[in-house]
Design an enzyme around this catalytic site. Structure first.
Site, PDB file in Angstrom:
ATOM      1  N   ASP A   1      57.823  -6.159 -15.113  1.00 36.95           N
ATOM      2  CA  ASP A   1      58.926  -5.210 -15.272  1.00 36.95           C
ATOM      3  C   ASP A   1      59.870  -5.290 -14.095  1.00 36.95           C
ATOM      4  O   ASP A   1      59.487  -5.710 -13.013  1.00 36.95           O
ATOM      5  CB  ASP A   1      58.364  -3.782 -15.317  1.00 36.95           C
ATOM      6  CG  ASP A   1      57.964  -3.390 -16.719  1.00 36.95           C
ATOM      7  OD1 ASP A   1      58.346  -4.108 -17.649  1.00 36.95           O
ATOM      8  OD2 ASP A   1      57.267  -2.369 -16.858  1.00 36.95           O
TER       9      ASP A   1
ATOM     10  N   THR B   1      51.861   6.059  -8.710  1.00 35.61           N
ATOM     11  CA  THR B   1      53.072   6.376  -9.474  1.00 35.61           C
ATOM     12  C   THR B   1      54.237   6.754  -8.561  1.00 35.61           C
ATOM     13  O   THR B   1      54.051   7.421  -7.539  1.00 35.61           O
ATOM     14  CB  THR B   1      52.812   7.494 -10.498  1.00 35.61           C
ATOM     15  OG1 THR B   1      54.036   7.753 -11.178  1.00 35.61           O
ATOM     16  CG2 THR B   1      52.335   8.779  -9.847  1.00 35.61           C
TER      17      THR B   1
ATOM     18  N   MET C   1      63.871   8.892 -14.370  1.00 36.42           N
ATOM     19  CA  MET C   1      64.926   8.384 -15.251  1.00 36.42           C
ATOM     20  C   MET C   1      66.017   9.442 -15.409  1.00 36.42           C
ATOM     21  O   MET C   1      66.520   9.669 -16.509  1.00 36.42           O
ATOM     22  CB  MET C   1      64.328   7.979 -16.608  1.00 36.42           C
ATOM     23  CG  MET C   1      63.327   6.842 -16.455  1.00 36.42           C
ATOM     24  SD  MET C   1      62.590   6.303 -18.007  1.00 36.42           S
ATOM     25  CE  MET C   1      61.160   7.372 -18.070  1.00 36.42           C
TER      26      MET C   1
ATOM     27  N   LYS D   1      65.089  -6.026 -17.733  1.00 38.83           N
ATOM     28  CA  LYS D   1      66.003  -6.307 -16.623  1.00 38.83           C
ATOM     29  C   LYS D   1      66.635  -5.035 -16.082  1.00 38.83           C
ATOM     30  O   LYS D   1      66.698  -4.802 -14.904  1.00 38.83           O
ATOM     31  CB  LYS D   1      67.122  -7.242 -17.100  1.00 38.83           C
ATOM     32  CG  LYS D   1      66.710  -8.693 -17.154  1.00 38.83           C
ATOM     33  CD  LYS D   1      67.557  -9.487 -16.168  1.00 38.83           C
ATOM     34  CE  LYS D   1      67.212 -10.957 -16.111  1.00 38.83           C
ATOM     35  NZ  LYS D   1      65.791 -11.235 -15.985  1.00 38.83           N
TER      36      LYS D   1
ATOM     37  N   GLY E   1      62.783   3.995  -3.868  1.00 40.53           N
ATOM     38  CA  GLY E   1      61.770   4.450  -2.922  1.00 40.53           C
ATOM     39  C   GLY E   1      60.775   3.356  -2.556  1.00 40.53           C
ATOM     40  O   GLY E   1      60.441   2.524  -3.395  1.00 40.53           O
TER      41      GLY E   1
ATOM     42  N   PRO F   1      55.127   1.690  -6.621  1.00 45.58           N
ATOM     43  CA  PRO F   1      56.556   1.978  -6.725  1.00 45.58           C
ATOM     44  C   PRO F   1      57.488   0.866  -6.253  1.00 45.58           C
ATOM     45  O   PRO F   1      58.695   0.976  -6.429  1.00 45.58           O
ATOM     46  CB  PRO F   1      56.712   3.219  -5.851  1.00 45.58           C
ATOM     47  CG  PRO F   1      55.591   3.135  -4.876  1.00 45.58           C
ATOM     48  CD  PRO F   1      54.458   2.494  -5.596  1.00 45.58           C
TER      49      PRO F   1
ATOM     50  N   PRO G   1       0.827  -1.205   0.000  1.00 45.08           N
ATOM     51  CA  PRO G   1       0.000   0.000   0.000  1.00 45.08           C
ATOM     52  C   PRO G   1       0.863   1.258   0.000  1.00 45.08           C
ATOM     53  O   PRO G   1       0.491   2.302  -0.499  1.00 45.08           O
ATOM     54  CB  PRO G   1      -0.789  -0.097   1.310  1.00 45.08           C
ATOM     55  CG  PRO G   1      -0.493  -1.425   1.907  1.00 45.08           C
ATOM     56  CD  PRO G   1       0.675  -2.015   1.214  1.00 45.08           C
TER      57      PRO G   1
ATOM     58  N   GLY H   1      55.657  -1.195 -13.063  1.00 46.19           N
ATOM     59  CA  GLY H   1      55.986  -0.340 -11.923  1.00 46.19           C
ATOM     60  C   GLY H   1      55.145   0.920 -11.951  1.00 46.19           C
ATOM     61  O   GLY H   1      54.809   1.423 -13.019  1.00 46.19           O
ATOM     62  N   GLY H   2      54.773   1.419 -10.776  1.00 46.95           N
ATOM     63  CA  GLY H   2      54.039   2.683 -10.698  1.00 46.95           C
ATOM     64  C   GLY H   2      52.688   2.593 -11.368  1.00 46.95           C
ATOM     65  O   GLY H   2      51.941   1.635 -11.177  1.00 46.95           O
ATOM     66  N   ASP H   3      52.372   3.593 -12.191  1.00 48.13           N
ATOM     67  CA  ASP H   3      51.121   3.609 -12.941  1.00 48.13           C
ATOM     68  C   ASP H   3      51.426   3.220 -14.393  1.00 48.13           C
ATOM     69  O   ASP H   3      52.426   3.652 -14.956  1.00 48.13           O
ATOM     70  CB  ASP H   3      50.505   5.018 -12.901  1.00 48.13           C
ATOM     71  CG  ASP H   3      49.184   5.048 -13.631  1.00 48.13           C
ATOM     72  OD1 ASP H   3      48.158   4.766 -12.991  1.00 48.13           O
ATOM     73  OD2 ASP H   3      49.179   5.325 -14.861  1.00 48.13           O
TER      74      ASP H   3
END
Ligand code: SAH
Length: 623
Positions: free
Chosen positions: A191, A274, A322, A213, A351, A168, A44, A244-246
């Protein structure tokens, strides 16, 4: 609760009746609609969750028996036990299954708690205790997300590629989705900088392919990787490309995704944490600290022309990836383009791993300081006034840098052992570096100043003497200096004896009846006492006589052998060099020993866990 029979129902397109209009009825109705049922709600009055859902056919009235005429299944959740009992009784009479929300024990069927992850569904009931079932369900969901459950498919299905950002390096910094996908993978293409600790959790029959590597030493080209992902997915396998990372931050993930799309292979991208942001954070650098920086710019220094003028002009923290190989160039160009030469710079190596190390400098001296500290890739370079916050917020605020003071030798085998010991210390999470007295770079004084005022210098010298007292002390300046490995007056550390013993054993010397302990040798009385102390302790440990000998002063190895024979030792003899590393000295004592008829020639101390422990103990004691 009575015994029950679990069952999953295909309700797609089938009519199901829900009696009741409150939140519980709404939840049931939504679950049924999600599974594709044709849901009819009779009440209802109905709450918004019901009235707003166009998938539900709502009849605003009291229920009647006729509502059960053409349905497959009934749920009753009116909140009124009398009504629920009446609906259940009517269903029972028609041999229809009815779930009663109000009274589990009086119900003919129950809805379980459900966890769904991909194509896996787990249902939980817990003795009619909904809160208990809820908690269990939460725990199961967490376990599924953590990748700790064996989620892998054992029957063939559609192939699939997931580009997973692994973060990371710390295995705790992958997303739960990434972990769950890893647990389902048949193939993992990994990686070098991905969180490799996670590979240990994979089933032994999961195929693991190493995609890279080291910089400039890829085992597979990008085209090879793209082709491999496509080929394995087409073969019906679940492929995780663990990066690795994003995946989309300077990681060529875009190319891999495009290759999959072009080949018509299903591809999913799972973002990652990242290193550009996480590594500075792990070093205690908030890259946009209020009042200091409101922006940051991430730049790759790999194989690319950099517009230093525009970069220097940005009102932003600069994050260079890098960049280790081009540190000197970066610093010079940024200064030339207008950044203050006193701008703080941090270089953060590895890190979020146990080997993380931060080097703090300025644009003016970062190249020299990084070279002196032996800074290596992978590292994130941070340039800007946020960097000094690392002093207060970084983990290294508590850790003491250790500088090994090494003698140096023209023989490369010597430096290799020293560097291996530094590696061992760093693998244990210590901020370790080396400075040399001779032959190698960086000079000790430079290494000490690069390590900063909190550094402890640990002489990698076996005995006290001129080197320790004059050369090391002089180069150390105001830094604290630890004791040498075998301090006067020759009370040898258990760890030194263990290394000597192991080296003897490795040479097969268990059968030796006497040992010649051969040291470098000096004219100092203290040095002789040190060596004699080691010889006495070694003799006690081995249960055979031990005589000292020196490479460059007497007694020589031949004298020591003669002495042992004169003392009545018959049978094979062994040589134990009290020398750190292979080189001219150890070669010399070994050939002398061979000429004197010694049967077993042990290696110099070299890299050994006990030696690493001893170095750490010396460093601790000096703090
Ligand atoms: N996709 C990755 C970046 C790949 S480029 C990401 O999002 O993090 C590789 C560079 O990343 C390295 O040369 C280094 O500059 C940086 N890097 C990655 N992991 C790192 C780590 N654990 N410590 C320091 N630098 C790291």
């Amino acid at each position: 609760m009575p015994a029950s029979y679990p069952l999953h129902l295909d309700v797609r397109g089938r009519a199901v009746l829900v009696v009741g209009g409150g939140p519980v009825a709404a939840r049931r109705a939504h679950g049924l609609a999600d599974a594709g049922a044709a849901v009819r709600v009779v009440a209802p009055w109905a709450c918004e969750e019901i009235t707003d859902d166009p998938r539900l056919a709502l009849l605003r009235r009291a229920w009647t028996e006729a509502d059960l005429d053409d349905v497959w299944l009934v749920h009753t959740a009116t909140g009124d036990p009398g009504t629920d009992a009446a609906v259940a009784a009517a269903a029972e009479a028609r041999r229809l299954w009815c779930v009663r929300a109000d009274a589990a024990e009086a119900s003919a069927a129950w809805t379980p708690g459900v966890v769904r992850r991909g194509d896996v569904t787990v249902s939980v009931t817990a003795g009619g205790d909904p809160r208990r079932a809820l908690r269990l369900r939460g725990a199961l969901a967490a376990a599924l997300d953590s990748g700790s459950l064996p989620l892998r498919r054992t029957r063939p299905g559609a192939g699939h590629v997931a580009l997973v950002g692994g973060g990371p390096g710390d295995p705790g910094l992958i997303t739960t989705r990434g972990r769950a996908l890893l647990a389902q993978a048949d193939v993992v293409v990994v990686d070098r900088l991905a969180p490799r600790a996670l590979l240990a959790e994979l089933d032994p029959d999961v195929e693991v392919v190493e995609a890279g590597k080291a910089p400039h030493a890829h085992t597979l080209s990008q085209a090879d990787i793209d082709a491999l992902l496509v080929e394995r997915a087409r073969a019906g396998l679940r492929v995780v490309r663990l990066k690795g990372g994003d995946p989309y931050v300077l990681g060529r993930g875009g190319e891999e995704a495009l290759a999959c799309v072009a080949a018509g292979v299903t591809v999913e991208v799972v973002p990652g944490v990242t290193s550009a942001v996480a590594v500075p954070a792990a070093a205690g650098i908030p890259i946009t600290h209020r009042g200091i920086a409101r922006a940051f710019t991430v730049v790759s220094l790999h194989d690319a022309e950099v517009d230093w003028t525009s970069l220097a002009a940005l009102d932003a923290t600069l994050v260079l990836l890098m960049g280790v190989g081009r540190l000197a160039e970066a610093a010079t160009c940024l200064i030339r383009a207008g950044r203050r030469s006193s701008t703080p710079v941090a270089v953060v190596e590895e890190g979020t791993t146990a080997r993380q190390r931060t080097t703090l400098a300025t644009l003016a001296d970062v190249a020299a300081v990084a070279a002196a500290r032996g800074v290596r890739s992978p590292a994130v370079v941070v340039v800007g006034d946020v960097v000094p916050l690392a002093e207060a917020l970084g983990p290294s605020a508590a850790a003491t840098p250790i500088v090994l003071a090494a003698h140096g030798s023209p023989d490369p085998r010597h430096a290799a052992v020293v560097r291996a010991l530094v590696e061992d210390l760093r693998a244990d999470g210590h901020d370790a570096s080396v400075g040399w007295l001779d032959h190698e770079q960086p000079a000790l004084c430079l290494a000490v100043s690069a390590a900063g005022p909190r550094a402890v210098v640990v002489p990698l010298l076996l005995a006290d003497g001129h080197h320790a007292r004059v050369d090391v002390a002089g180069a150390a300046g105001t830094a604290r200096v630890a004791e040498v490995l075998v301090p006067d007056p020759g009370t040898p550390d258990e760890r030194v004896l263990r290394v000597l013993h192991d080296r003897l054993r490795e040479s097969g010397a268990d059968a030796a009846r006497g040992v010649v302990l051969a040291a470098a040798g000096s004219r100092g009385v203290a040095h002789a006492a040190t060596c004699d102390g080691v010889a006495a302790a070694l003799a006690a440990r081995l249960g055979v006589p031990v005589r000292t000998a020196y490479a460059s002063v007497s007694p020589s190895v031949a004298d020591a052998v003669h002495g042992l024979r004169a003392a009545g030792v018959v049978g094979p003899l062994a040589l134990a060099p009290l020398i750190l590393a292979p080189g001219r000295l150890s070669d010399q004592v070994r050939s002398q020993a061979e000429a004197a008829g010694v049967s077993f020639l042990a290696e110099p101390l070299g890299r050994h866990p006990a030696l690493r422990d001893l170095l750490l103990a010396r460093a601790r004691a000096a703090r």
